[in-house]
Design an enzyme around this catalytic site. Structure first.
Site, PDB file in Angstrom:
ATOM      1  N   GLY A  79      -3.271  46.502  41.658  1.00 24.11           N
ATOM      2  CA  GLY A  79      -2.536  45.905  42.780  1.00 24.11           C
ATOM      3  C   GLY A  79      -3.276  44.736  43.409  1.00 24.11           C
ATOM      4  N   THR A  80      -4.181  44.147  42.648  1.00 22.00           N
ATOM      5  CA  THR A  80      -5.004  43.041  43.157  1.00 22.00           C
ATOM      6  C   THR A  80      -4.157  41.861  43.649  1.00 22.00           C
ATOM      7  OG1 THR A  80      -6.341  43.615  41.220  1.00 22.00           O
ATOM      8  CG2 THR A  80      -7.076  41.750  42.541  1.00 22.00           C
ATOM      9  N   HIS A 140     -13.786  42.556  40.693  1.00 25.46           N
ATOM     10  CA  HIS A 140     -13.589  43.830  39.999  1.00 25.46           C
ATOM     11  C   HIS A 140     -14.958  44.502  39.773  1.00 25.46           C
ATOM     12  CE1 HIS A 140      -9.433  42.968  39.411  1.00 25.46           C
ATOM     13  NE2 HIS A 140      -9.602  41.999  38.540  1.00 25.46           N
ATOM     14  N   SER A 170      -0.119  49.421  32.763  1.00 27.85           N
ATOM     15  CA  SER A 170      -0.034  48.031  33.228  1.00 27.85           C
ATOM     16  C   SER A 170      -0.997  47.149  32.417  1.00 27.85           C
ATOM     17  CB  SER A 170      -0.385  47.976  34.725  1.00 27.85           C
ATOM     18  OG  SER A 170      -0.272  46.675  35.204  1.00 27.85           O
TER      19      SER A 170
HETATM   20  P1  PAP Z   1      -5.188  41.952  38.152  1.00 24.82           P
HETATM   21  O1  PAP Z   1      -6.161  43.031  38.455  1.00 24.82           O
HETATM   22  O2  PAP Z   1      -5.288  41.406  36.759  1.00 24.82           O
HETATM   23  O3  PAP Z   1      -5.171  40.880  39.192  1.00 24.82           O
HETATM   24  P2  PAP Z   1      -3.061  43.417  39.364  1.00 24.82           P
HETATM   25  O4  PAP Z   1      -2.397  42.478  40.275  1.00 24.82           O
HETATM   26  O5  PAP Z   1      -4.038  44.357  39.958  1.00 24.82           O
HETATM   27  O6  PAP Z   1      -3.722  42.628  38.166  1.00 24.82           O
HETATM   28  O7  PAP Z   1      -2.007  44.314  38.613  1.00 24.82           O
HETATM   29  C1  PAP Z   1      -0.773  43.863  38.179  1.00 24.82           C
HETATM   30  C2  PAP Z   1       0.204  44.956  38.556  1.00 24.82           C
HETATM   31  O8  PAP Z   1       0.573  44.811  39.936  1.00 24.82           O
HETATM   32  C3  PAP Z   1       1.499  44.865  37.767  1.00 24.82           C
HETATM   33  O9  PAP Z   1       1.959  46.206  37.674  1.00 24.82           O
HETATM   34  P3  PAP Z   1       2.909  46.739  36.491  1.00 24.82           P
HETATM   35  O10 PAP Z   1       2.333  46.212  35.215  1.00 24.82           O
HETATM   36  O11 PAP Z   1       2.890  48.214  36.577  1.00 24.82           O
HETATM   37  O12 PAP Z   1       4.249  46.173  36.811  1.00 24.82           O
HETATM   38  C4  PAP Z   1       2.359  44.034  38.686  1.00 24.82           C
HETATM   39  O13 PAP Z   1       3.747  44.151  38.439  1.00 24.82           O
HETATM   40  C5  PAP Z   1       1.968  44.601  40.036  1.00 24.82           C
HETATM   41  N1  PAP Z   1       2.227  43.655  41.135  1.00 24.82           N
HETATM   42  C6  PAP Z   1       1.959  42.328  41.174  1.00 24.82           C
HETATM   43  N2  PAP Z   1       2.348  41.805  42.327  1.00 24.82           N
HETATM   44  C7  PAP Z   1       2.887  42.816  43.062  1.00 24.82           C
HETATM   45  C8  PAP Z   1       3.504  42.886  44.352  1.00 24.82           C
HETATM   46  N3  PAP Z   1       3.629  41.824  45.116  1.00 24.82           N
HETATM   47  N4  PAP Z   1       3.935  44.097  44.765  1.00 24.82           N
HETATM   48  C9  PAP Z   1       3.814  45.205  43.994  1.00 24.82           C
HETATM   49  N5  PAP Z   1       3.261  45.203  42.758  1.00 24.82           N
HETATM   50  C10 PAP Z   1       2.802  44.009  42.294  1.00 24.82           C
END
Ligand code: PAP
Length: 333
Positions: A79-80, A140, A170
Site C-alpha cells: 500500500g506504499t 522498503h 500483488s
Molecule cells: P510498491 O511497494 O511497489 O510501491 P504498493 O503501492 O505498495 O507498491 O502496492 C501496490 C498495490 O496497492 C496494488 O495492489 P493490488 O495488486 O492488490 O491491486 C495496488 O492496486 C494498490 N494500490 C495502489 N494505489 C492504491 C490506492 N490509492 N488505494 C488502494 N490501493 C492502492
C-alpha cells in the site's frame, strides 16, 4: 568497513567505493527468482536486489535524518503508493498550490504527478527532496537496517502492512508487468514456495513487518503502524489519525468543510488510476522502466483467493499463524 567515509571521498575514490560494494555483493548468498533474470541477495538478514543494496549501503553511510523528517515505510506491495498520496495530500493541504480539491479545482500535484515522483524512494535515489518541508520520503529497508540517525532522531515513521497472501499476489502481478509472457503457471508455485521460505522482495515478510511492529510498540510516539485493510475499512478515520500523529491535525473548520473526505476521494485507487499521468507516465526502478499504471491494479482484500490453490493457502495461513502468533498482530482471512 571502508565504505563508512564515502561522503568525504572524491570522484575517483567513489569508483573505488562502488568496487567495494561489488566485493560485498560477491560474498553474499544469492538466489535467482523464478520469474525473470532477477537475483536476490541476503543482506543483513533480508533478501534484497542488487540496486537496492547499493542504495542501502549508500544511505547507511551518507544519510542524516532531521527531527522534522517523515519516513513512510513498507514491505513492497503493501500500500506504499496509497500511503504516499495520502501523506502528501495531508501535509500539503494548507498550501494553496497543493490543496487537495476536487476535479473542479484540481491544483494538487497528485492530479499531474505519480505519487512515487512526489515522494522519493530513499534506497533508489538516496536523496530526499530538499525543498519539500517537511522532507517526506519512503523506504522498503527493514527496521534493523535503517540508518542510525533515522532511529535516533525525532523523525517520524509511518508503516503500512498488508495481508501477506495479498502482498504475494500483488507482487506476482507486478512481476508480470516486468516479464510478461515469459511467466509460466509453474512460476506461481515456485514463487510462493520461495515466499514461504522468506525469499521475497525485502523478505522474509514476517521479519520485515515484525521489526516495525515491535519498534512501534516500544515507541508509539515515533512509529505509527497500521494495516492496509484497516485503512480500506475506514479511510477517513486513518487520514485523521495520520494527520494527528504527524503533528498536523485537522481543525474543526477543516472537518466541517469535509477536507479529510476530500483527501480520501483524491487518493482513492479509482481516482488515481483514472488520471492520465498514471495511465501513460513512466517510472524507473533500478535498471527497469515501468509504467505508472503498474502501481494501480485492483486494491482488493482477499484477492489471493483467486490465485492460490487450497494447498498453497493452507500452507500460507499456517505459516502466518506460526510467525505472527506470539506478536499480537493478527491477519484475517
Ligand atoms: P510498491 O511497494 O511497489 O510501491 P504498493 O503501492 O505498495 O507498491 O502496492 C501496490 C498495490 O496497492 C496494488 O495492489 P493490488 O495488486 O492488490 O491491486 C495496488 O492496486 C494498490 N494500490 C495502489 N494505489 C492504491 C490506492 N490509492 N488505494 C488502494 N490501493 C492502492
Amino acid at each position: 568497513m571502508e565504505i563508512s567515509n564515502v561522503s568525504m571521498k572524491n570522484k575517483e575514490e567513489e569508483v573505488e567505493t562502488d568496487e567495494t560494494v561489488d566485493n560485498i555483493l560477491a560474498k553474499l548468498e544469492k538466489v535467482k527468482d523464478p520469474v525473470g533474470d532477477v537475483y536476490r541477495y541476503r543482506y543483513q538478514g533480508f533478501w534484497i536486489q542488487e540496486f537496492s543494496i547499493k542504495g542501502l549501503i549508500s544511505l547507511q553511510t551518507r544519510f542524516v535524518a532531521r527531527n522534522e523528517d517523515i519516513l513512510l515505510a513498507s514491505c513492497p506491495k503493501s500500500g506504499t503508493t496509497w500511503l504516499k498520496s495520502l501523506v502528501f495530500a495531508i501535509m500539503k493541504r494548507t498550501d494553496l498550490d497543493f490543496k487537495p480539491c476536487t476535479n473542479d479545482n484540481n491544483n494538487s500535484p497528485l492530479f499531474t504527478t505519480n505519487p512515487h515522483h512526489l515522494i522519493p524512494l530513499l534506497e533508489l535515489s538516496s536523496l530526499p527532496i530538499e525543498n519539500m518541508m517537511p522532507r517526506i520520503m519512503n523506504t522498503h529497508i527493514p527496521y534493523s537496517s535503517l540508518p542510525p540517525s533515522i532511529k535516533h532522531s525525532d523523525c517520524k515513521i509511518v508503516y503500512i502492512c498488508r495481508n501477506p497472501l495479498d502482498v504475494f499476489v500483488s507482487h506476482w502481478h507486478f512481476s508480470h508487468k516486468f516479464f510478461g509472457d515469459s511467466i509460466e503457471p509453474r512460476h506461481l508455485e515456485e514463487s510462493f514456495d520461495m515466499f514461504c521460505k522468506g525469499i521475497h522482495a525485502f523478505g522474509p515478510f514476517w521479519d520485515h513487518v515484525l521489526g516495525f511492529w515491535n519498534a512501534s510498540l516500544e515507541m508509539p510516539h515515533k512509529i505509527l503502524f497500521f494495516k492496509y485493510e484497516d485503512l480500506k475499512r475506514d479511510n477517513v478515520f486513518f487520514i485523521k489519525k495520520i494527520a494527528e500523529f504527524l503533528g498536523f491535525p485537522f481543525s474543526a473548520e477543516e472537518e466541517n468543510q469535509g477536507v479529510p473526505k476530500e483527501i480520501e476521494r483524491l487518493c482513492s485507487l479509482e481516482h488515481l488510476k483514472s488520471l492520465s499521468v498514471n495511465k501513460t507516465g513512466k517510472y524507473s526502478i533500478g535498471l527497469f522502466e515501468l509504467s505508472n499504471s503498474s502501481f494501480f491494479r485492483k486494491g482488493e482484500m482477499g484477492d489471493w483467493m483467486n490465485y492460490l490453490t487450497p494447498q498453497m493457502a493452507e500452507r500460507g495461513k499456517k505459516l502466518i499463524q506460526e510467525k505472527f502468533g506470539q506478536s499480537g498482530l493478527m491477519f484475517n482471512f
